[in-house]
Design an enzyme around this catalytic site. Structure first.
Site, PDB file in Angstrom:
ATOM      1  N   ASP A   1       2.051  -3.793  11.589  1.00 45.93           N
ATOM      2  CA  ASP A   1       3.118  -3.244  12.430  1.00 45.93           C
ATOM      3  C   ASP A   1       2.962  -3.714  13.875  1.00 45.93           C
ATOM      4  O   ASP A   1       3.949  -4.060  14.522  1.00 45.93           O
ATOM      5  CB  ASP A   1       3.105  -1.711  12.388  1.00 45.93           C
ATOM      6  CG  ASP A   1       3.818  -1.174  11.156  1.00 45.93           C
ATOM      7  OD1 ASP A   1       4.505  -1.965  10.473  1.00 45.93           O
ATOM      8  OD2 ASP A   1       3.677   0.022  10.867  1.00 45.93           O
TER       9      ASP A   1
ATOM     10  N   ARG B   1       0.859  -1.192   0.000  1.00 43.08           N
ATOM     11  CA  ARG B   1       0.000   0.000   0.000  1.00 43.08           C
ATOM     12  C   ARG B   1       0.886   1.230   0.000  1.00 43.08           C
ATOM     13  O   ARG B   1       1.725   1.392   0.900  1.00 43.08           O
ATOM     14  CB  ARG B   1      -0.868  -0.066   1.265  1.00 43.08           C
ATOM     15  CG  ARG B   1      -1.850   1.057   1.444  1.00 43.08           C
ATOM     16  CD  ARG B   1      -2.726   0.732   2.655  1.00 43.08           C
ATOM     17  NE  ARG B   1      -2.719   1.801   3.624  1.00 43.08           N
ATOM     18  CZ  ARG B   1      -3.797   2.409   4.071  1.00 43.08           C
ATOM     19  NH1 ARG B   1      -4.984   2.049   3.678  1.00 43.08           N
ATOM     20  NH2 ARG B   1      -3.707   3.372   4.959  1.00 43.08           N
TER      21      ARG B   1
ATOM     22  N   THR C   1      -0.652   7.582  -1.305  1.00 42.65           N
ATOM     23  CA  THR C   1      -1.904   7.528  -2.070  1.00 42.65           C
ATOM     24  C   THR C   1      -2.854   6.443  -1.539  1.00 42.65           C
ATOM     25  O   THR C   1      -4.030   6.423  -1.898  1.00 42.65           O
ATOM     26  CB  THR C   1      -1.615   7.198  -3.543  1.00 42.65           C
ATOM     27  OG1 THR C   1      -0.976   5.915  -3.588  1.00 42.65           O
ATOM     28  CG2 THR C   1      -0.710   8.229  -4.182  1.00 42.65           C
TER      29      THR C   1
HETATM   30  N1  URA Z   1      -4.288  -1.150   7.348  1.00 41.79           N
HETATM   31  C1  URA Z   1      -4.135  -1.179   8.698  1.00 41.79           C
HETATM   32  O1  URA Z   1      -3.369  -1.969   9.234  1.00 41.79           O
HETATM   33  N2  URA Z   1      -4.868  -0.321   9.444  1.00 41.79           N
HETATM   34  C2  URA Z   1      -5.732   0.551   8.901  1.00 41.79           C
HETATM   35  O2  URA Z   1      -6.378   1.295   9.639  1.00 41.79           O
HETATM   36  C3  URA Z   1      -5.865   0.565   7.494  1.00 41.79           C
HETATM   37  C4  URA Z   1      -5.139  -0.302   6.733  1.00 41.79           C
END
Ligand code: URA
Length: 201
Positions: free
Chosen positions: A194, A93, A97
């Protein structure tokens, strides 16, 4: 129980060990809920005493965790679906963006009878989910044979997913309020991967 596990996952003071444990236990609950959508057939087995009518999964099951957060749900699902085969889709991701792009794909061969369970804890914009479904559909999987499992979903992501794939079956633990400006889910639980893998800044 689901609400109790969600409280642990959402709390920023939860330790990593507690986080893993809650994620794992929630994974078992979601695996059970997902099983309601898997095709079954009626069979008769012989107990030591008499024949008993039972149900049995009709098809073979393929688990597809979306890397990397989806890995958190893989272990509980593999414990539940002990004969499942596993494929992987890696989606990155873009931090600015929030657009998802594919960086890894390794899928087993499918037949049209297989049930596919896609695992991704967070459905934010729905971008990674939609991109993964495009890959599965172009590999020959029917939309109605796919079950998507998440832990937290934003209404925006759910709406995008449902409008792109109306026949998709969805299992999510909780639906939150909205996305923030950075496309994170509010109130959410922060960055799932994370916190699970201990890579917070
Ligand atoms: N991915 C995540 O880990 N948390 C979010 O809030 C959105 C995408």
């Amino acid at each position: 129980m689901k609400n109790e596990l969600m409280r642990i996952l959402r709390d920023k003071n939860t330790t990593r060990k507690e986080y893993w444990s809650a994620s794992d236990r929630l994974g078992y609950i979601l695996a059970l809920e997902a099983s309601e959508h898997v095709d079954r057939k009626q069979v008769v087995v012989q107990t030591p005493l008499a024949p008993a009518a039972c149900s049995q999964f009709n098809s073979s099951i393929i688990l597809v965790p979306i890397l990397r957060s989806g890995l958190a749900l893989l272990h509980p699902f593999m414990n539940y679906y002990t004969n499942a085969r596993v494929g992987f889709v890696g989606m990155r991701r873009d931090e600015k963006t929030a657009v998802a792009s594919l960086y890894y794909k390794n899928l087993p061969s499918f037949t049209s009878d297989d049930d596919v369970i896609v695992l991704d804890p967070m459905i934010a914009t729905g971008g990674s989910a939609i991109a993964t479904l495009e890959i599965l559909l172009s590999s020959g999987i029917a939309e109605e044979k796919i079950i998507f499992v998440g832990i937290v979903a934003a209404p925006e992501g759910l709406a995008a997913l449902k409008s792109a794939y109306p026949k998709l079956r969805l299992v999510v633990a909780q639906i939150d309020e909205k996305l923030n400006a950075h496309k994170f889910i509010l109130p959410g639980l922060g960055d799932f991967g994370d916190r699970y893998f201990g890579t917070e800044q």
